[in-house]
Write a protein that holds these residues in place. Structure first.
Motif, PDB file in Angstrom:
ATOM      1  N   PHE A 153       0.841  -1.195   0.000  1.00  0.00           N
ATOM      2  CA  PHE A 153       0.000   0.000   0.000  1.00  0.00           C
ATOM      3  C   PHE A 153       0.880   1.250   0.000  1.00  0.00           C
ATOM      4  N   ILE A 154       0.355   2.296  -0.590  1.00  0.00           N
ATOM      5  CA  ILE A 154       0.979   3.616  -0.543  1.00  0.00           C
ATOM      6  C   ILE A 154      -0.065   4.618  -0.044  1.00  0.00           C
ATOM      7  N   GLU A 155       0.399   5.748   0.462  1.00  0.00           N
ATOM      8  CA  GLU A 155      -0.514   6.798   0.898  1.00  0.00           C
ATOM      9  C   GLU A 155      -0.335   8.016   0.004  1.00  0.00           C
ATOM     10  N   ASP A 156      -1.466   8.547  -0.478  1.00  0.00           N
ATOM     11  CA  ASP A 156      -1.384   9.746  -1.295  1.00  0.00           C
ATOM     12  C   ASP A 156      -0.892  10.926  -0.460  1.00  0.00           C
ATOM     13  N   GLU A 157      -0.140  11.804  -1.098  1.00  0.00           N
ATOM     14  CA  GLU A 157       0.515  12.892  -0.379  1.00  0.00           C
ATOM     15  C   GLU A 157      -0.425  14.049  -0.077  1.00  0.00           C
ATOM     16  N   ILE A 158      -1.414  14.241  -0.936  1.00  0.00           N
ATOM     17  CA  ILE A 158      -2.355  15.337  -0.712  1.00  0.00           C
ATOM     18  C   ILE A 158      -3.777  14.790  -0.769  1.00  0.00           C
TER      19      ILE A 158
END
Length: 405
Positions: A80-85
């Motif tokens: 998983f990745i997390e969006d920055e904005i």
């Protein structure tokens, strides 16, 4: 005035999204579940079903913490990745017969409490409490509440325009669905969408009443933490003309002491009865009911249409309950009586026939599906539909977008 917000989603990496996402946990048979867990190490099922040798002997708190730990493992391993904005997400589901397109956003708990977001189903308190505890322990949610909004030419045009952009996901699944996701993160688009939803006086929950009630309970419990994410719950917002509403058909284990002939005679007091023999017959209009009994199909046409006054009394599911299920078959509690079961109208009528022919059930009833106007009428008048009145699509893929708490 409806308030929606963008959020920083946690989501699978592009190369793994087709492997990570899954259907609702309860949709899998035991054999399917075992196969996915054995052969797909990336499946989100590993998170919502953490491995324990004696799962039934594990407390709910420990199971929920296991879910949280497994989710963290997936993040640590860059699944998983997390969006920055913060962003909104445009999501399209294409099935063999339908295309569903909606907006993934945070919906306001305050709007839910103040009846700006309206409801038409009752909730079971123990389920609300359990899901609240789940959210409290895991600190994430990947099951959005399905919410409808009135059809809008402006929003439809905006959606068509955004779908011309490059998607962040485009993948197919083993049940032959195609899924596409676009990220909407420019400030101008975010402002435009927020402003347009602020002009909508009411939103309507189509599916997810327990999830929204749990979000309210979680905010009450944890608001001292000062976490702004608790003020919203993840929702999939879709135009009301774009939802598909199926009926829930009823199957009953016995005739409550009636023999077939006596039961048909009692039915004739309220229905015109036409034998359809072996024709797989389903109702064609409201106030019509199908019945399968003793290897025959019947059409039941309600005789007293004009005598039923009131929104609830005119609902087909209520008519069947008032005239057949409760007075004749002795079914008082539609939610908990073990003599009744339900089959969604998405399944073939043959599913009812097979269960009755096998002897597990004595009779089956087929209903005509409700429509969005009936659902809104119940919500607008603070009425509650009978349990299992509707089965609504689309269904969201677990693990596609995660809202962290």
């Amino acid at each position: 005035m409806s308030k929606i917000i963008p959020f920083k989603a946690v989501r699978p990496t592009t190369d793994k999204v087709g492997l990570v996402t899954c259907r609702n946990y309860e949709d899998y048979s035991a054999a399917e579940l075992a196969a996915w867990l054995n052969f797909n190490p990336y499946s989100f099922l590993h998170i919502i079903n953490p491995a324990y040798q004696n799962v039934h002997n594990i407390s709910l708190e420990k199971r929920f913490k296991g879910v949280a730990n497994k989710f963290q493992d997936f993040k640590n391993n860059s699944v998983f990745i997390e969006d920055e904005i913060p962003a909104f997400y445009l999501y399209e589901i294409k099935t063999k017969n339908d295309i569903f397109t909606g907006i993934i956003a945070g919906a306001s708990v305050e709007d839910y409490k103040n009846d700006v977001i309206k409801k038409h189903e009752d909730t079971l308190q123990y389920r609300v409490e359990m899901f609240k505890d789940y959210l409290h322990q895991t600190r994430f949610n990947t099951e959005p509440v399905l919410i409808t909004y009135p059809d809008s030419v402006e929003i439809n045009t905006w959606i068509l325009l955004k779908k011309k952009n490059r998607a962040i996901y485009e993948f197919s699944t083993t049940n032959k669905e195609k899924h596409t996701l676009w990220k909407i993160d420019t400030q101008s688009d975010i402002d435009w969408l927020e402003n347009h939803f602020e002009e909508i006086p009411n939103l309507y929950i189509a599916d997810g009443h327990h999830r929204s009630a749990s979000a309210e309970l979680l905010l009450e419990q944890d608001q001292h933490l000062g976490n702004p994410n608790l003020n919203y719950f993840m929702s999939f917002l879709i135009a009301e003309s774009n939802v598909k509403i199926y009926e829930f058909n009823r199957i009953i284990r016995d005739l409550n002491g009636f023999i077939k002939e006596a039961f048909l005679e009692k039915l004739a007091e309220n229905f015109e009865i036409e034998s359809k023999e072996q024709e797989l017959w389903k109702p064609q209009n409201k106030k019509e009911f199908g019945m399968y009994l003793d290897e025959k199909f019947y059409a039941l046409i309600f005789k007293h249409k004009e005598q039923r006054e009131g929104i609830k009394q005119k609902l087909d599911a209520q008519i069947l309950y008032d005239t057949v299920l409760q007075p004749l078959l002795g079914i008082g509690d539609l939610r908990n009586d073990e003599r009744i079961d339900y089959i969604s109208g998405k399944q073939s009528v043959t599913a009812i026939k097979e269960k009755v022919d096998d002897g597990e059930f004595a009779v089956g009833f087929m209903l005509y599906p409700s429509n969005i106007n009936e659902i809104k009428a119940f919500a607008d008048n603070n009425l509650i539909m009978p349990p299992k009145s509707t089965y609504i699509e689309p269904k969201f893929r677990s693990g596609l977008v995660v809202y962290e708490l």
